[in-house]
Write a protein that holds these residues in place. Structure first.
Motif, PDB file in Angstrom:
ATOM      1  N   ALA A 126      -0.207   4.051   6.195  1.00 46.25           N
ATOM      2  CA  ALA A 126      -0.432   5.273   5.420  1.00 46.25           C
ATOM      3  C   ALA A 126      -1.751   5.944   5.769  1.00 46.25           C
ATOM      4  O   ALA A 126      -1.913   7.147   5.527  1.00 46.25           O
ATOM      5  N   GLU A 127      -2.708   5.217   6.356  1.00 43.94           N
ATOM      6  CA  GLU A 127      -3.984   5.835   6.699  1.00 43.94           C
ATOM      7  C   GLU A 127      -3.925   6.648   7.988  1.00 43.94           C
ATOM      8  O   GLU A 127      -4.899   7.287   8.367  1.00 43.94           O
TER       9      GLU A 127
ATOM     10  N   ASP B 173       2.941   8.843  12.711  1.00 42.27           N
ATOM     11  CA  ASP B 173       3.971   7.988  12.134  1.00 42.27           C
ATOM     12  C   ASP B 173       4.176   6.748  12.989  1.00 42.27           C
ATOM     13  O   ASP B 173       4.552   5.687  12.480  1.00 42.27           O
TER      14      ASP B 173
ATOM     15  N   GLN C 212       0.843  -1.192   0.000  1.00 44.65           N
ATOM     16  CA  GLN C 212       0.000   0.000   0.000  1.00 44.65           C
ATOM     17  C   GLN C 212       0.881   1.245   0.000  1.00 44.65           C
ATOM     18  O   GLN C 212       1.756   1.403   0.853  1.00 44.65           O
ATOM     19  N   THR C 213       0.672   2.130  -0.964  1.00 44.74           N
ATOM     20  CA  THR C 213       1.460   3.356  -1.079  1.00 44.74           C
ATOM     21  C   THR C 213       0.521   4.546  -1.193  1.00 44.74           C
ATOM     22  O   THR C 213      -0.680   4.399  -1.457  1.00 44.74           O
ATOM     23  N   LEU C 214       1.085   5.726  -1.019  1.00 44.19           N
ATOM     24  CA  LEU C 214       0.337   6.973  -1.132  1.00 44.19           C
ATOM     25  C   LEU C 214       0.749   7.657  -2.424  1.00 44.19           C
ATOM     26  O   LEU C 214       1.930   7.955  -2.636  1.00 44.19           O
TER      27      LEU C 214
ATOM     28  N   LEU D 165      -4.527   6.527  -1.374  1.00 43.12           N
ATOM     29  CA  LEU D 165      -3.830   5.260  -1.199  1.00 43.12           C
ATOM     30  C   LEU D 165      -4.095   4.356  -2.394  1.00 43.12           C
ATOM     31  O   LEU D 165      -5.164   4.413  -3.017  1.00 43.12           O
TER      32      LEU D 165
ATOM     33  N   LEU E 253       7.024   4.801   8.036  1.00 43.53           N
ATOM     34  CA  LEU E 253       6.893   5.368   6.701  1.00 43.53           C
ATOM     35  C   LEU E 253       7.664   6.670   6.557  1.00 43.53           C
ATOM     36  O   LEU E 253       8.019   7.066   5.445  1.00 43.53           O
ATOM     37  N   ARG E 254       7.942   7.351   7.704  1.00 42.09           N
ATOM     38  CA  ARG E 254       8.641   8.631   7.616  1.00 42.09           C
ATOM     39  C   ARG E 254       9.894   8.703   8.476  1.00 42.09           C
ATOM     40  O   ARG E 254      10.745   9.558   8.252  1.00 42.09           O
TER      41      ARG E 254
END
Length: 636
Positions: free
Chosen positions: A614-615, A619, A481-483, A490, A571-572
């Motif tokens: 991502a949702e 973070d 799953q990516t943004l 998404l 993710l960050r």
């Protein structure tokens, strides 16, 4: 069976089922199987399947304060609903037909008090089980009526307003009829939670009040007579969502999800000949999900997101030893997913945003042979063909294991195999444009894994055993799953390739006085092969320690547990590694039929967090500090 009462030497002859779909000795299984029993669950105060699995070698769990997610050998992809593990209940597939989800939290269909044992088979299992047996197979084996032999009741209370009650009755009659009935209810008010990402006066200074609540009910009925058996189960869970996931309004009390599951399983076994057994199973399942999410696009709106999944299936299996030196298992199974519905709408005023209705079929044929090459060497080899209408493609997945008994104390195993996972309906077709939304991707391909593993088991005496494994997993077309930065939505996409390699070590020791130790360490490295970047939520180090022992003179038993999870990429950024410890004290014979246990979780009140997906705006999502539970059980 209480494994805590067995010396290590007898554990080598312990029989397991899940690795090959037939009963075989623990040391002869084509995998480094892990087993946890009801005695372990009681000794360490485990409350969910997630608690049980996180204690096992090579496994770890993340929690986003709504669902629990399982990782293995460096793989736990953000946005994945445990679809890379096949979850069985008494050998029956439990993954649903929309998300292919393996439920391991409070939404699991059964009360953990009804679990007799859990077998986890790491590595690819598609050669006998088909789709979703990607990183491993989990088989939850439930108790029988004879295990209760009467009525039982239990009540629990704990931190954050937790309370639970269970009533069960089981019996085996002289006529051969055996049955079990159990019902339970659980409720937890949950703590108020602070999220720095929302720390503004307009969002209650980042505090989500009374939003981490959890309520669940479970029902199980089982009966058997001779070769026939039937089981019926139902559960419903309502969980508050304190994280404001999917870009919804923060601290709104209407935000929650509801998970409802049911299944019926009927099976028959017959002995065609002294060396041949035929079994058949017919099953039906249902999973419904409903989520209320609050958005501030004018006017303030409750958005209702949901799915309806229903399926039936049948399987047949033949096991025979008619050919000298061979144990053959062959079988076929079919599953008809007659309802795969996903929907989304604004409640008032009503605006439909998604209504996707589909169906699908799964078909599998498999053959496996356990071939005795010589007295000290076995060859376990097999393959399975699967066809999934979601992609329209067929998949063939082989597995081979060479098992060498070097001497009476040492067993060596060399294993290799492949597995696949077809994209599920959620990944393929969920399409919701707008804040917190997601784009469909009907062009997704099945992901595949190739695994090579070497394993050694050695027992130093009748009281101690060590297991060591070296593995390499290569995943192609990994669904992630990516943004999409172009529109902020998404989407699931196939990455080119990811590789994980590592080692696992486990020590088990038993003492004649009743104490038992199980401790493990895992080093794992999982990377995107194209970029060289370490995958998100892939800790390099895992360590587990479980020691249970009777306390002299007072008749109690102590279960001490410690777990270490290393640093993980988010993710960050990254989350720090952490140690947590749990302690359970149990009075097994406080009075005739009466048991008492006291558990403290996160004993030293460590602060730690799990990576978000991502949702989430967050973070990393903070987990609970120290909590406690008091449990009282009575057998009539």
């Amino acid at each position: 069976m209480d494994l805590a009462a067995l010396p290590i030497e007898q554990l080598l002859t312990l029989e397991v089922y899940t690795a090959s779909r037939f009963v075989q000795k623990f040391s002869e299984a084509p995998s480094a199987v892990s087993v946890v029993t009801s005695a372990d669950i009681k000794a360490f105060g485990w409350r969910t399947v997630a608690d049980i699995l996180r204690s096992m070698r090579g496994l770890y769990v993340s929690n986003d304060r709504n669902y629990a997610y399982l990782g293995a050998r460096g793989f736990l992809r953000p946005g994945d609903y445990n679809s890379r593990f096949l979850l069985l209940v008494d050998g029956n597939r439990n993954n649903d037909a929309v998300y292919d989800q393996a439920s391991i939290g409070t939404e699991f269909v059964l009360d953990v008090d009804l679990i007799e044992r859990v077998e986890f088979v790491p590595g690819p299992g598609s050669s006998v089980y088909g789709a979703n047996a990607f990183f491993g197979v989990i088989n939850i084996i439930t108790k029988k009526g004879r295990d209760l032999s009467g009525a039982q009741a239990s009540v629990e209370t704990g931190s954050h307003g937790m309370r639970k009650a269970r009533a069960s009755y089981g019996m085996r009659h002289d006529s051969g009829v055996e049955w079990l009935f159990s019902a339970s209810s659980f409720r937890e008010d949950g703590p108020d939670l602070y999220f720095p990402d929302f720390d503004t006066p307009a969002t209650n200074n980042g505090v989500a009040r009374r939003l981490d609540h959890d309520r669940a009910q479970n029902l199980l009925m089982k009966a058997s007579l001779g070769p026939w058996s039937v089981a019926v189960a139902h559960s419903e869970r309502t969980k508050g969502v304190p994280t404001a996931s999917f870009r919804q309004v923060f601290n709104d009390p209407r935000s929650h999800t509801v998970d409802t599951q049911s299944y019926i399983d009927a099976a028959h076994r017959t002995q065609l000949a002294p060396d041949t057994e035929l079994s058949a199973r017919l099953y039906w399942g249902r999973y419904d999900y409903l989520g209320d999410y609050v958005y501030d696009y004018p006017p303030l709106t409750v958005n209702r997101d949901g799915s309806r999944a229903a399926w039936w299936g049948a399987e047949t299996k033949l096991v025979t030893t008619r050919a000298d030196g061979h144990k053959l298992v062959m079988g076929a199974d079919v599953q008809r997913d007659y309802r795969r519905r996903q929907f989304n709408f604004d409640a008032a005023p009503f605006v439909s945003r998604l209504d996707d209705r589909r169906s699908g079929n799964r078909l599998g044929l498999y053959l496996q042979d356990e071939f005795t090459l010589r007295q000290d060497m076995l060859l376990n080899a097999g393959a399975r063909y699967d066809h999934d209408s979601s992609t329209g493609d067929g998949s063939v997945n082989p597995r081979v294991a060479l098992i060498y008994k070097a001497n009476a104390s040492t067993t060596l195993k060399a294993m290799a195999g492949t597995a696949f996972r077809a994209p599920n309906a959620y990944e393929l077709y969920y399409d919701l444009r707008g804040p917190g939304g997601q784009k469909s991707n009907p062009s997704l391909r099945s992901e595949r894994i190739r695994t090579e593993e070497l394993s050694a088991e050695h027992h130093f005496s009748t009281e101690a055993r060590v297991t060591a494994s070296v593995f390499r997993n290569t995943v192609s077309h990994l669904i992630t799953q990516t943004l999409d930065p172009s529109d902020g939505l998404l989407i699931f996409q196939n990455l080119d390739r990811a590789v994980a390699r590592g080692i696992e070590l486990e020590l088990e020791k038993a003492w004649t006085g009743g104490a038992r130790l199980r401790s493990s360490y895992s080093w794992q490295q999982a990377k995107d092969e194209a970029t060289g970047a370490t995958l998100a939520n892939a800790p390099r180090h895992l360590a587990k320690f479980n020691l249970s022992a009777p306390l002299p003179r007072i008749g109690w038993r102590a279960g001490a547990e410690a777990q270490y999870v290393g640093q993980r990429n988010t993710l960050r950024a990254e989350t720090a590694g952490y140690w947590i410890g749990n302690l359970t004290l149990s009075a097994i014979r406080l009075a005739p039929g009466l048991e008492l246990s006291l558990s403290l979780y996160n004993l030293f009140d460590r602060r730690y967090a799990d990576p978000g997906a991502a949702e989430h705006v967050q973070d990393a999502i903070v987990q609970n500090g120290r909590t406690g539970r008091l449990k009282l059980s009575y057998a009539f």
